[in-house]
Design a protein around this motif. Sequence first.
Motif, PDB file in Angstrom:
ATOM      1  N   LEU A   1      -1.089  12.595 -23.550  1.00 54.52           N
ATOM      2  CA  LEU A   1      -1.709  12.376 -24.704  1.00 54.52           C
ATOM      3  C   LEU A   1      -0.183  11.364 -25.229  1.00 54.52           C
ATOM      4  CD1 LEU A   1      -3.062  15.293 -26.271  1.00 54.52           C
ATOM      5  CD2 LEU A   1      -4.184  13.546 -25.897  1.00 54.52           C
ATOM      6  N   LEU A   2       0.632  11.934 -25.187  1.00 51.69           N
ATOM      7  CA  LEU A   2       1.814  11.533 -24.732  1.00 51.69           C
ATOM      8  C   LEU A   2       1.990  10.081 -24.302  1.00 51.69           C
ATOM      9  CD1 LEU A   2       4.170  14.183 -25.015  1.00 51.69           C
ATOM     10  CD2 LEU A   2       3.553  13.630 -26.780  1.00 51.69           C
ATOM     11  N   ALA A   3       2.069  10.023 -23.222  1.00 50.85           N
ATOM     12  CA  ALA A   3       1.493   8.798 -23.012  1.00 50.85           C
ATOM     13  C   ALA A   3       1.090   7.642 -23.191  1.00 50.85           C
ATOM     14  CB  ALA A   3       1.681   8.801 -21.247  1.00 50.85           C
ATOM     15  N   SER A   4      -0.365   7.853 -23.523  1.00 43.45           N
ATOM     16  CA  SER A   4      -0.689   6.829 -24.169  1.00 43.45           C
ATOM     17  C   SER A   4      -0.605   6.616 -25.247  1.00 43.45           C
ATOM     18  CB  SER A   4      -2.410   7.543 -24.378  1.00 43.45           C
ATOM     19  OG  SER A   4      -2.867   8.786 -25.064  1.00 43.45           O
ATOM     20  N   ALA A   5      -0.007   7.955 -26.308  1.00 35.27           N
ATOM     21  CA  ALA A   5       0.300   6.993 -27.634  1.00 35.27           C
ATOM     22  C   ALA A   5       1.424   5.733 -27.674  1.00 35.27           C
ATOM     23  CB  ALA A   5       0.664   8.219 -27.842  1.00 35.27           C
TER      24      ALA A   5
ATOM     25  N   ILE B   1     -17.743  12.099 -26.956  1.00 34.07           N
ATOM     26  CA  ILE B   1     -19.205  13.077 -26.644  1.00 34.07           C
ATOM     27  C   ILE B   1     -18.889  13.140 -24.940  1.00 34.07           C
ATOM     28  CG2 ILE B   1     -20.895  14.240 -25.283  1.00 34.07           C
ATOM     29  CD1 ILE B   1     -22.513  12.631 -27.945  1.00 34.07           C
ATOM     30  N   TRP B   2     -18.228  12.154 -24.810  1.00 35.47           N
ATOM     31  CA  TRP B   2     -17.392  11.920 -23.142  1.00 35.47           C
ATOM     32  C   TRP B   2     -16.171  12.986 -23.055  1.00 35.47           C
ATOM     33  CZ3 TRP B   2     -16.645   6.824 -20.528  1.00 35.47           C
ATOM     34  CH2 TRP B   2     -17.779   6.038 -20.868  1.00 35.47           C
ATOM     35  N   LEU B   3     -15.096  13.448 -24.289  1.00 38.57           N
ATOM     36  CA  LEU B   3     -13.956  14.507 -23.943  1.00 38.57           C
ATOM     37  C   LEU B   3     -14.358  15.948 -23.993  1.00 38.57           C
ATOM     38  CD1 LEU B   3     -11.997  12.937 -27.146  1.00 38.57           C
ATOM     39  CD2 LEU B   3     -11.933  12.367 -25.093  1.00 38.57           C
ATOM     40  N   VAL B   4     -15.722  16.270 -24.489  1.00 38.53           N
ATOM     41  CA  VAL B   4     -15.943  17.285 -24.171  1.00 38.53           C
ATOM     42  C   VAL B   4     -16.513  17.418 -22.942  1.00 38.53           C
ATOM     43  CG1 VAL B   4     -18.153  19.049 -25.186  1.00 38.53           C
ATOM     44  CG2 VAL B   4     -16.750  17.659 -26.813  1.00 38.53           C
ATOM     45  N   LEU B   5     -17.461  16.239 -22.492  1.00 35.06           N
ATOM     46  CA  LEU B   5     -17.974  16.705 -20.350  1.00 35.06           C
ATOM     47  C   LEU B   5     -16.794  16.609 -20.005  1.00 35.06           C
ATOM     48  CD1 LEU B   5     -19.919  13.428 -21.000  1.00 35.06           C
ATOM     49  CD2 LEU B   5     -21.051  15.912 -20.709  1.00 35.06           C
ATOM     50  N   ARG B   6     -15.494  16.339 -20.503  1.00 36.83           N
ATOM     51  CA  ARG B   6     -14.575  16.277 -19.632  1.00 36.83           C
ATOM     52  C   ARG B   6     -13.953  17.511 -19.324  1.00 36.83           C
ATOM     53  NH1 ARG B   6     -13.697  13.075 -15.315  1.00 36.83           N
ATOM     54  NH2 ARG B   6     -11.601  14.091 -15.375  1.00 36.83           N
ATOM     55  N   VAL B   7     -14.131  18.355 -20.260  1.00 39.82           N
ATOM     56  CA  VAL B   7     -13.484  19.591 -20.336  1.00 39.82           C
ATOM     57  C   VAL B   7     -14.238  20.714 -19.298  1.00 39.82           C
ATOM     58  CG1 VAL B   7     -13.318  21.409 -22.268  1.00 39.82           C
ATOM     59  CG2 VAL B   7     -12.543  19.331 -23.072  1.00 39.82           C
ATOM     60  N   VAL B   8     -15.953  20.182 -19.782  1.00 37.00           N
ATOM     61  CA  VAL B   8     -16.272  20.619 -18.913  1.00 37.00           C
ATOM     62  C   VAL B   8     -16.495  20.491 -17.728  1.00 37.00           C
ATOM     63  CG1 VAL B   8     -19.628  21.580 -18.641  1.00 37.00           C
ATOM     64  CG2 VAL B   8     -18.971  20.911 -21.023  1.00 37.00           C
ATOM     65  N   VAL B   9     -16.053  19.658 -16.638  1.00 42.20           N
ATOM     66  CA  VAL B   9     -15.544  19.201 -15.692  1.00 42.20           C
ATOM     67  C   VAL B   9     -14.580  19.927 -15.406  1.00 42.20           C
ATOM     68  CG1 VAL B   9     -15.262  17.501 -14.497  1.00 42.20           C
ATOM     69  CG2 VAL B   9     -17.090  16.620 -15.936  1.00 42.20           C
ATOM     70  N   GLY B  10     -13.957  19.809 -16.198  1.00 40.91           N
ATOM     71  CA  GLY B  10     -12.542  20.717 -15.778  1.00 40.91           C
ATOM     72  C   GLY B  10     -12.967  21.948 -15.999  1.00 40.91           C
ATOM     73  N   MET B  11     -13.654  22.669 -16.182  1.00 36.95           N
ATOM     74  CA  MET B  11     -13.804  24.652 -16.884  1.00 36.95           C
ATOM     75  C   MET B  11     -14.752  24.172 -15.053  1.00 36.95           C
ATOM     76  SD  MET B  11     -15.256  25.012 -20.400  1.00 36.95           S
ATOM     77  CE  MET B  11     -15.678  26.714 -19.945  1.00 36.95           C
ATOM     78  N   GLY B  12     -15.727  23.511 -14.626  1.00 38.33           N
ATOM     79  CA  GLY B  12     -16.692  23.635 -13.440  1.00 38.33           C
ATOM     80  C   GLY B  12     -15.467  23.515 -12.500  1.00 38.33           C
ATOM     81  N   MET B  13     -14.680  22.688 -12.167  1.00 34.68           N
ATOM     82  CA  MET B  13     -13.939  21.997 -11.056  1.00 34.68           C
ATOM     83  C   MET B  13     -13.174  23.909 -10.528  1.00 34.68           C
ATOM     84  SD  MET B  13     -14.541  19.760  -9.105  1.00 34.68           S
ATOM     85  CE  MET B  13     -13.315  19.087  -8.337  1.00 34.68           C
ATOM     86  N   MET B  14     -12.046  24.046 -12.147  1.00 29.35           N
ATOM     87  CA  MET B  14     -11.483  25.033 -11.441  1.00 29.35           C
ATOM     88  C   MET B  14     -12.462  26.545 -10.875  1.00 29.35           C
ATOM     89  SD  MET B  14      -8.656  26.771 -11.758  1.00 29.35           S
ATOM     90  CE  MET B  14      -7.762  25.449 -12.495  1.00 29.35           C
ATOM     91  N   CYS B  15     -13.608  26.245 -11.572  1.00 28.29           N
ATOM     92  CA  CYS B  15     -13.942  27.277 -10.737  1.00 28.29           C
ATOM     93  C   CYS B  15     -14.050  27.644 -10.240  1.00 28.29           C
ATOM     94  CB  CYS B  15     -15.621  27.617 -12.047  1.00 28.29           C
ATOM     95  SG  CYS B  15     -17.023  29.144 -10.830  1.00 28.29           S
TER      96      CYS B  15
ATOM     97  N   TRP C   1      -7.620   6.935 -25.706  1.00 27.43           N
ATOM     98  CA  TRP C   1      -8.679   7.713 -25.273  1.00 27.43           C
ATOM     99  C   TRP C   1      -8.479   8.232 -23.910  1.00 27.43           C
ATOM    100  CZ3 TRP C   1     -12.560   9.431 -28.739  1.00 27.43           C
ATOM    101  CH2 TRP C   1     -13.203   9.569 -29.967  1.00 27.43           C
ATOM    102  N   ILE C   2      -7.860   6.971 -23.274  1.00 27.47           N
ATOM    103  CA  ILE C   2      -8.191   7.842 -21.677  1.00 27.47           C
ATOM    104  C   ILE C   2      -6.783   8.320 -21.633  1.00 27.47           C
ATOM    105  CG2 ILE C   2      -7.171   6.626 -19.932  1.00 27.47           C
ATOM    106  CD1 ILE C   2      -7.929   3.341 -21.143  1.00 27.47           C
ATOM    107  N   GLY C   3      -5.869   8.522 -21.934  1.00 29.27           N
ATOM    108  CA  GLY C   3      -4.893  10.119 -22.151  1.00 29.27           C
ATOM    109  C   GLY C   3      -6.003  11.449 -22.330  1.00 29.27           C
ATOM    110  N   ALA C   4      -6.454  10.878 -23.242  1.00 30.65           N
ATOM    111  CA  ALA C   4      -7.052  12.087 -24.063  1.00 30.65           C
ATOM    112  C   ALA C   4      -8.280  12.624 -22.804  1.00 30.65           C
ATOM    113  CB  ALA C   4      -8.144  11.536 -25.576  1.00 30.65           C
ATOM    114  N   LEU C   5      -9.042  11.470 -22.460  1.00 31.75           N
ATOM    115  CA  LEU C   5     -10.087  12.222 -21.582  1.00 31.75           C
ATOM    116  C   LEU C   5      -9.148  12.974 -20.309  1.00 31.75           C
ATOM    117  CD1 LEU C   5     -12.501   8.955 -20.807  1.00 31.75           C
ATOM    118  CD2 LEU C   5     -13.223  10.916 -22.164  1.00 31.75           C
ATOM    119  N   MET C   6      -8.316  12.849 -20.164  1.00 36.57           N
ATOM    120  CA  MET C   6      -7.695  12.832 -18.969  1.00 36.57           C
ATOM    121  C   MET C   6      -7.270  14.238 -19.477  1.00 36.57           C
ATOM    122  SD  MET C   6      -6.424  13.807 -15.810  1.00 36.57           S
ATOM    123  CE  MET C   6      -7.725  11.963 -15.164  1.00 36.57           C
ATOM    124  N   SER C   7      -6.441  14.583 -20.489  1.00 39.04           N
ATOM    125  CA  SER C   7      -5.967  15.785 -21.465  1.00 39.04           C
ATOM    126  C   SER C   7      -6.926  17.021 -21.231  1.00 39.04           C
ATOM    127  CB  SER C   7      -5.523  15.763 -22.411  1.00 39.04           C
ATOM    128  OG  SER C   7      -3.905  14.665 -22.646  1.00 39.04           O
TER     129      SER C   7
END
Length: 490
Positions: A343-347, A98-112, A44-50
């Motif tokens: 993802l690979l490292a966390s697995a 839902i945290w995974l979705v939030l991380r995707v949204v944060v990544g999109m906002g940070m890129m902008c 889960w930790i690796g998925a959040l960063m991914s």
Amino acid sequence: MSGKHPYRSFSALFLTTLLMLVAQGSLSTYLGLSLAQQNVDSTWIGALMSCYYLGLVLGSKLGHKVIARVGHIRAFVASAAIVSTCAMSHVLIDELAIWLVLRVVVGMGMMCQYMVLESWLNEQTESSQRGTVFAFYMITSYLGMIGGQAMLSQFPELGTAPLLIISMCYSLCIVPIALTRRIHPAPLQPAPLQIFIFWKKVPQSLTAITVAGMMAGSFYGLAPAYAASKGMSTEQVTLFMSVTILAGLLAQWPMGKISDRIPRSRILRFNAAVLTILTLLIALLPLSGLLLLFATFCYGILAFTLYPIASAFANQNVEQNDRVALSATVLLTFGLGACFGPLLASALMQLIGPSMLYAFISCCAFALFLRLLRVNYTQKQVKRMMDEQQNAQFKMGSGDLVSSPLAAALDPRVDEEVVLAQMHDEEYQAARQQVPAGYDEDVELDKSDDSFEQVDADGSKANKPVDDSSLTDSSDDTSPKADKQAKQQT
């Protein structure tokens, strides 16, 4: 900007960058530590960063459209507000999906937000000060990330207080850029993606950038969990992260100077080889205390300089008009690597243990080293073969005149009547036009029986011998054929 120091001219943008990176640097570490304290699976930790890096990749396309539609300042304000809301949502929501979705949204906002800041600096910086401005921009970014770790160290129990400060920093970073008196830049133009073309042009650079993304994503997302598994407190974890980031900051300038004097491909191979050994030792040996801090400091020097060296190496091998498309390809390649790495490292960490983080990074560095060796060897072999072929081929001349009968007319040893007959013969001219480009006449005529079909003056065809001297260099009077023909004439 003339008459002012660069950091004063763009002080509002730099202050915005500092606040933004304080929030971003501490949020990633906070989430990793929080989940590690709750004994959540490393997957889960690796998925959040991914998911965060996936958001960066998706935001590169969305950011162009938003900035082009509403302008730089409005796009930045909207993105910062969304990111601040997502950070505070972690207090109210415990569902990891839902945290995974939030991380995707944060990544999109940070890129902008990144696109707004960097395009602003690019457009309004004078060429004579561009290097200074972007060096200060990178220093501000690294200091912000270190400041975020220092802020987090003040809350050993974590709780909700760090998330409140993170949200405040995301909100406050709007103020300097909203109140700046500088004119905002023109709308962005979308940069084309030419991934496969650049993979053929600069394979070493893009391979190194992919591996650098895998390492960066894995480290930022999983290093806090790795440190916590070794019994470190929150203060020690933040110190561990700060030392690594500080090493990357201090290494940028000297490594850039070195890469200007030593071939960058050689530096990339050296970094990959040393990283392979260093990370393997970290994974296998029970390091702790100052020895572990020294090891992670060395890791930061080598790992965090892979991306800038590889990016500079790619830009030196493409034309000026291709660099905008290359920049988009580089960002996408780094983002994809950072998506799959955690993802690979966390697995692996979940299956074997926390030490597999550095074992995975060691495998990535070793694969990069082998790939760089292979590509470099292949390119050298191809270049050597091309040079040998170029030196082996001897061509008398170039241009349309060489393939024309007029060339023979300039030779005083050729019968003029035969040349005129050839020039007026349509079938002969049609046959000559069918010769493919790059056709080497000397090789083909050498293999013949020293004769070809000629046309008499009356239009009839007959096989007549040809003086070989007309097909060779006029200065070569000592060849065996020339001696034999001289004896026959005598």
